[in-house]
Design a protein around this motif. Structure first.
Motif, mmCIF file in Angstrom:
data_model
loop_
_atom_site.group_PDB
_atom_site.id
_atom_site.type_symbol
_atom_site.label_atom_id
_atom_site.label_comp_id
_atom_site.label_asym_id
_atom_site.label_seq_id
_atom_site.Cartn_x
_atom_site.Cartn_y
_atom_site.Cartn_z
ATOM 1 N N GLY A 58 20.411 6.021 1.164
ATOM 2 C CA GLY A 58 19.866 5.521 2.412
ATOM 3 C C GLY A 58 19.171 6.570 3.247
ATOM 4 N N LYS A 59 19.240 7.828 2.837
ATOM 5 C CA LYS A 59 18.606 8.927 3.564
ATOM 6 C C LYS A 59 17.297 9.347 2.911
ATOM 7 N N THR A 60 17.341 9.570 1.605
ATOM 8 C CA THR A 60 16.149 9.948 0.856
ATOM 9 C C THR A 60 15.447 8.693 0.367
ATOM 10 N N PRO A 61 14.143 8.545 0.600
ATOM 11 C CA PRO A 61 13.438 7.362 0.095
ATOM 12 C C PRO A 61 13.572 7.242 -1.420
ATOM 13 N N ALA A 62 13.748 6.040 -1.887
ATOM 14 C CA ALA A 62 13.854 5.783 -3.317
ATOM 15 C C ALA A 62 12.479 5.534 -3.914
ATOM 16 N N ALA A 63 12.328 5.853 -5.195
ATOM 17 C CA ALA A 63 11.165 5.376 -5.939
ATOM 18 C C ALA A 63 11.271 3.864 -6.077
ATOM 19 N N LEU A 64 10.172 3.233 -6.478
ATOM 20 C CA LEU A 64 10.112 1.772 -6.556
ATOM 21 C C LEU A 64 9.528 1.353 -7.896
ATOM 22 N N MET A 65 10.103 0.293 -8.480
ATOM 23 C CA MET A 65 9.493 -0.315 -9.652
ATOM 24 C C MET A 65 9.590 -1.830 -9.508
ATOM 25 N N VAL A 66 8.440 -2.483 -9.606
ATOM 26 C CA VAL A 66 8.337 -3.929 -9.457
ATOM 27 C C VAL A 66 8.186 -4.556 -10.837
ATOM 28 N N PHE A 67 8.869 -5.671 -11.062
ATOM 29 C CA PHE A 67 8.793 -6.400 -12.329
ATOM 30 C C PHE A 67 8.370 -7.839 -12.064
ATOM 31 N N GLN A 68 7.325 -8.288 -12.770
ATOM 32 C CA GLN A 68 6.957 -9.702 -12.757
ATOM 33 C C GLN A 68 7.872 -10.466 -13.730
ATOM 34 N N ASP A 69 7.966 -11.796 -13.542
ATOM 35 C CA ASP A 69 8.915 -12.590 -14.332
ATOM 36 C C ASP A 69 10.288 -11.935 -14.255
ATOM 37 N N CYS A 163 5.587 -3.351 -13.625
ATOM 38 C CA CYS A 163 5.779 -3.701 -15.036
ATOM 39 C C CYS A 163 5.761 -5.210 -15.214
ATOM 40 N N GLY A 164 5.306 -5.644 -16.385
ATOM 41 C CA GLY A 164 5.374 -7.060 -16.719
ATOM 42 C C GLY A 164 5.093 -7.305 -18.179
ATOM 43 N N ASN A 165 5.374 -8.525 -18.607
ATOM 44 C CA ASN A 165 5.139 -8.962 -19.970
ATOM 45 C C ASN A 165 4.060 -10.043 -19.978
ATOM 46 N N SER A 166 3.154 -9.995 -20.962
ATOM 47 C CA SER A 166 2.162 -11.044 -21.130
ATOM 48 C C SER A 166 1.270 -11.142 -19.882
ATOM 49 N N SER A 167 1.238 -12.292 -19.226
ATOM 50 C CA SER A 167 0.466 -12.401 -17.995
ATOM 51 C C SER A 167 1.022 -11.483 -16.916
ATOM 52 N N GLY A 168 2.326 -11.227 -16.946
ATOM 53 C CA GLY A 168 2.906 -10.264 -16.018
ATOM 54 C C GLY A 168 2.421 -8.854 -16.281
ATOM 55 N N GLY A 169 2.017 -8.565 -17.531
ATOM 56 C CA GLY A 169 1.483 -7.254 -17.859
ATOM 57 C C GLY A 169 0.109 -7.027 -17.273
#
Length: 284
Positions: A58-69, A163-169
């Protein structure tokens, strides 16, 4: 990066130790959420889940990863097993402390009782396959501000992946292509860079446009789809050739599987290692 090859038979795509639960490492937590007030995709409702690693303070900002589907990624079983793989790789220092947001496509009308493919989300192709800035706008003006009410997330685009698969890719690529100031890491499995809604235009667009500061990992297989919209293996090779032509930081891993997550899931930990390989050199 050179084009990679993985000439294995389908039965060789097995999950390794980084995709197996490990009681010796800290375990993150997954929470469930609903977003039903979209202005970018009006009239849609969707579920999403958020993985927060145990190391997030909660102090140091986290990296982020978004996933479709997102429903295809959030489980501890199946092809991708995001909570398990993230637990293991974060503990090893192979990727940063990363919050994952696993978002489903929009449904028109009421939400089904369970996440998944049945019924198929009615707004999926419009959101994912359209070659535009709309999905990036949806993330940046709706989902991420909601996330930032509870979590500190890095503003550094090198610390944000999608990240995503197929259309999510192809959707993942579109977000980074249109908003490299916000996302600079892309992981696409069996990406639909074909003529569903204009995605076949990306290779010439890449060749003609100024190089963008994005890193791209592509995975596909020789038995992927071939139909009226195009040939998925050829489309992914065309993407790789275009990225090579413009000297992008990219990798294509090509295997033998069809339009599924078996190969992508088996190599998922190594794909993440490649994508995040220099994260320690970045500032949050």
């Amino acid at each position: 990066m050179a084009i990679g090859s993985q000439p294995a038979s389908a039965e060789d795509y097995q999950h390794g130790p980084d995709s197996q639960p490990n009681d010796a490492v800290p375990h993150g937590k997954v929470t469930q959420h609903v977003w039903d007030s979209s202005k970018v995709f009006e009239g849609t409702r969707r579920r999403y889940s958020v993985y927060v690693p145990a190391q997030y303070d909660g102090k140091t900002p986290a990296a982020l990863m978004v996933f479709q589907d997102g429903h295809a990624f959030e489980g501890t079983k199946g092809d991708f097993r995001v909570p398990v793989v993230f637990d293991n790789l974060i503990a090893k220092g192979d990727m940063p402390v990363t919050i994952a947001v696993m978002i489903d496509p929009g449904h028109k009308g009421e939400l089904p009782e369970k996440r998944g493919w049945s019924p198929r989300p009615s707004n999926r192709s419009f959101e994912y396959d359209t070659v535009s800035n709309d999905y990036a706008e949806f993330l940046l003006t709706e989902i991420l501000p909601e996330m930032e009410k509870d979590y500190r997330i890095s503003k550094n685009p090198k610390m944000r992946a999608i990240c995503g698969n197929s259309s999510g890719g192809i959707c993942a690529f579109s977000v980074a292509w249109h908003r490299p100031d916000q996302f600079q890491k892309v992981l696409s499995h069996i990406g639909s860079f074909v003529d569903l809604r204009g995605g076949h235009n990306y290779p010439p667009m890449i060749r003609k446009a100024d190089k963008k500061p994005i890193r791209v990992f592509l995975q596909d297989g020789e038995n992927d789809l071939d139909n009226q919209f195009g040939n998925w293996p050829l489309a992914n090779r065309q993407m790789a050739k275009a990225l090579a032509f413009k000297d992008y930081d990219y990798k294509l891993v090509f295997g033998t599987e069809a339009h599924n997550g078996k190969h992508g899931g088996a190599i998922f930990p190594d794909s993440l290692r490649w994508l995040w390989r220099d994260w320690k050199e970045e500032t949050y």
